[in-house]
Design an enzyme around this catalytic site. Structure first.
Site, PDB file in Angstrom:
ATOM      1  N   SER A 140      32.340 -11.206  64.452  1.00 38.25           N
ATOM      2  CA  SER A 140      32.807 -10.659  65.719  1.00 38.25           C
ATOM      3  C   SER A 140      34.292 -10.984  65.924  1.00 38.25           C
ATOM      4  CB  SER A 140      31.930 -11.215  66.844  1.00 38.25           C
ATOM      5  OG  SER A 140      32.010 -10.437  68.002  1.00 38.25           O
ATOM      6  N   ASP A 304      24.469  -2.527  64.938  1.00 33.38           N
ATOM      7  CA  ASP A 304      25.546  -3.071  65.771  1.00 33.38           C
ATOM      8  C   ASP A 304      26.295  -1.906  66.415  1.00 33.38           C
ATOM      9  OD1 ASP A 304      27.743  -4.328  66.872  1.00 33.38           O
ATOM     10  OD2 ASP A 304      28.231  -5.489  65.087  1.00 33.38           O
ATOM     11  N   HIS A 337      24.364  -6.437  67.201  1.00 36.67           N
ATOM     12  CA  HIS A 337      25.542  -7.237  66.888  1.00 36.67           C
ATOM     13  C   HIS A 337      25.178  -8.694  66.601  1.00 36.67           C
ATOM     14  CE1 HIS A 337      29.726  -8.387  66.907  1.00 36.67           C
ATOM     15  NE2 HIS A 337      29.529  -9.262  67.869  1.00 36.67           N
TER      16      HIS A 337
END
Lengths: 358, 358
Positions: A140, A304, A337
């Site tokens: 991320s 995601d 995610h």
């Protein structure tokens, strides 16, 4: 912070860090954890960068990847994970004392970028006498830092493994982060960011976290885990307390978050994320990577929808266009995610196999 | 409300409406607009139901579909659109005066459901001496009402055309609505719903609307319309004011909304939406529709991720399983959920052609 968290303060006196905004910031303390030992050749150092709500305890938040005998093997590598600049887990951020006022910065803290985090980490690298990173990785926002490292310091990165990241944050993601920030700054307890010593904008921060959390889960993972199930009953409550398990879960996540995170750091870090755009900064994605000699492992998650496989593929395409050494792995996971934080053999095996050949 | 908005008050005295919750509510006023004339055979009446933030002015919010010579032709049909029970545009809702206290209900208003809205509309139908609806239609929450009409009053609906709706609201949609409600109820100005006479939870409502708005747009429509474009400049502002056009757009939408919508109505209507689940209520989707003799036109939007084509197809599959007369149209539009409000020839032609053969 872990028991072994260490601190390095740089950019002292006249040596302030020039931020991307043009402002100067210093001194800058970075809290960091390390695992393993730097070998005599000093060629086994790995930098792990954390996500928005993470901290320097990488083995704590990435236990499926980091540890003895694991993909990032603490018995083979010297692993460094700093708390990001702007954070609230020991590194300089808006809750730190502003030396000019002896009060917490609050929103007097300058707006920072992912590149500013990387420049701060560069100083830590010197402090630890690491000549080159064997790998820079993270998920991320951590993956954004990994990509920015390659762009800023192409000679210092031997390999780069961004996970569930992007080279350019999407407008939809900007939208969700902007709404979260709105929830924080419109909370009357925000007090223009100068809330230290009082409770602070806990309600706004909890709402922001709830919004974020939905974007970390896939629609399917919400369906599978919660569906339309009610809280310990089968009939609707016909009231405004939580009826559905998904409501209760999100409220719990929001309320839990305010105990461990600073609302101002949430503002600054999401702003840094919204600003992250390699093509804007370097002219094109190719320009960002063209000087790199690193090998790349780009990992995306099928479900995601925050930093999508398509966004990872845009990075991969640029690297292929530049004839760089790049492997793309798309992890087939239902968890959205957040999959990068969840036990996944394909994810850990990919990093292990990549690292063995760097 | 338009100049010609009319009002019908029923459920007076002992004749209160028994809500799905078991509570009794009355009197109930419904604001409604009509277009055209009920013919001598009384077989040209069409009920149009509005979405969450809509009102009785159907020709105002659906000008591409309703009007002289349009798909729902005001020169041929007698069109009725009531403001939904629980709303704030003239029909009884939480901002109405509670006859027991002579104060606005606030959160003393009972929690209502889509079926309760339909039961209220049933009384209006009697008042207007309409024996049967030629068609019941509406988009989003309006489409849910159309489906519930068929389930509750199968003999009174000749055809049903839900648009961008669902027979069962998804957990992800529940999540976004629950976060919006959290933003409202945690605004200190909410005052447990008794804020009439003061400003009210404008900040919380604006945040809720911003969240909702992102779910009404597709990722592609955000990309196309705003992308990562900045507000009238090319460089980042390095501050917490709005930098990006998408931020500014959402804030504008949020701020504009609070001037025209009541926060309590937002709570009640989103709760009714979260509760909407035909399979739960009727046992199965099939049971909900099995007594219907209506023809169906089910319209979904390709890029609608709030009430998805898959959810519309679940309704269609049930109707096909029951051997009902059903046509499914998937509108190819980039604009996401909000596409149903935007000029689209496929959408208006579908309704026109369907209606000509009912």
């Amino acid at each position: 912070m872990t028991e072994k968290t260490q601190f390095f303060t740089g950019f002292e006196g006249e040596q302030k860090l020039q931020l991307e905004s043009g402002q100067l910031l210093g001194p800058i303390t970075q809290a960091y954890d390390t695992w393993g030992t730097l070998n005599a050749q000093k060629d086994n150092a790995i930098l792990v960068c954390h996500a928005l709500s993470g901290d320097s305890d990488a083995a704590g938040w990435w236990p499926t990847v980091i540890g003895p005998g694991k993909a990032i093997d603490t018995e083979k590598y010297y692993i460094v994970c700093p708390n990001a600049l702007g954070g609230c887990k020991g590194s300089t951020g808006p809750s730190s004392i502003n030396p000019e006022t002896n009060q917490p910065y609050g929103t007097d803290f300058p707006v920072i970028t992912v590149a500013d985090m990387v420049h701060a980490q560069r100083a830590l690298m010197d402090e630890l006498e690491i000549p080159k990173w064997k790998m820079v990785t993270g998920g991320s926002m951590g993956g954004m830092q990994a990509l920015e490292w390659v762009a800023l310091y192409p000679d210092l990165v031997q390999s780069c493994a961004p996970v569930a990241a992007t080279g350019q944050v999407s407008p939809q993601s900007i939208a969700f982060d902007a709404i979260g920030r709105t929830a924080i700054v419109t909370d009357p307890a925000f007090n223009n960011g100068h809330y230290y010593g009082s409770e602070g904008p806990h309600k706004g921060l909890a709402t922001a976290r709830m919004i974020g959390h939905v974007t970390y889960l896939s629609e399917q993972s919400i369906d599978d885990k919660f569906g339309r199930k009610l809280q310990e009953k089968t009939e609707y409550g016909y009231h405004f307390d939580t009826d559905f398990q998904i409501e209760s879960y999100l409220k719990y996540q929001g309320d839990k978050f305010v105990d461990r995170f600073d609302a101002n750091s949430y503002l600054y870090l999401t702003k840094a994320i919204s600003y992250f755009d390699l093509p804007k900064k370097y002219g094109t994605m190719d320009t960002a990577f063209e000087s790199s000699k690193a090998r790349f492992l780009v990992i995306a998650i099928t479900t995601d929808w925050l930093y999508t496989p398509e966004q990872s593929k845009a990075v991969v395409k640029s690297l292929m266009h530049l004839n760089k050494d790049v492997t793309y792995v798309e992890i087939d996971s239902h968890y959205g995610h957040d999959s990068f934080l969840i036990e996944n053999e394909d994810l850990s095996d990919s990093i292990r196999l990549f690292l063995e050949n760097v």
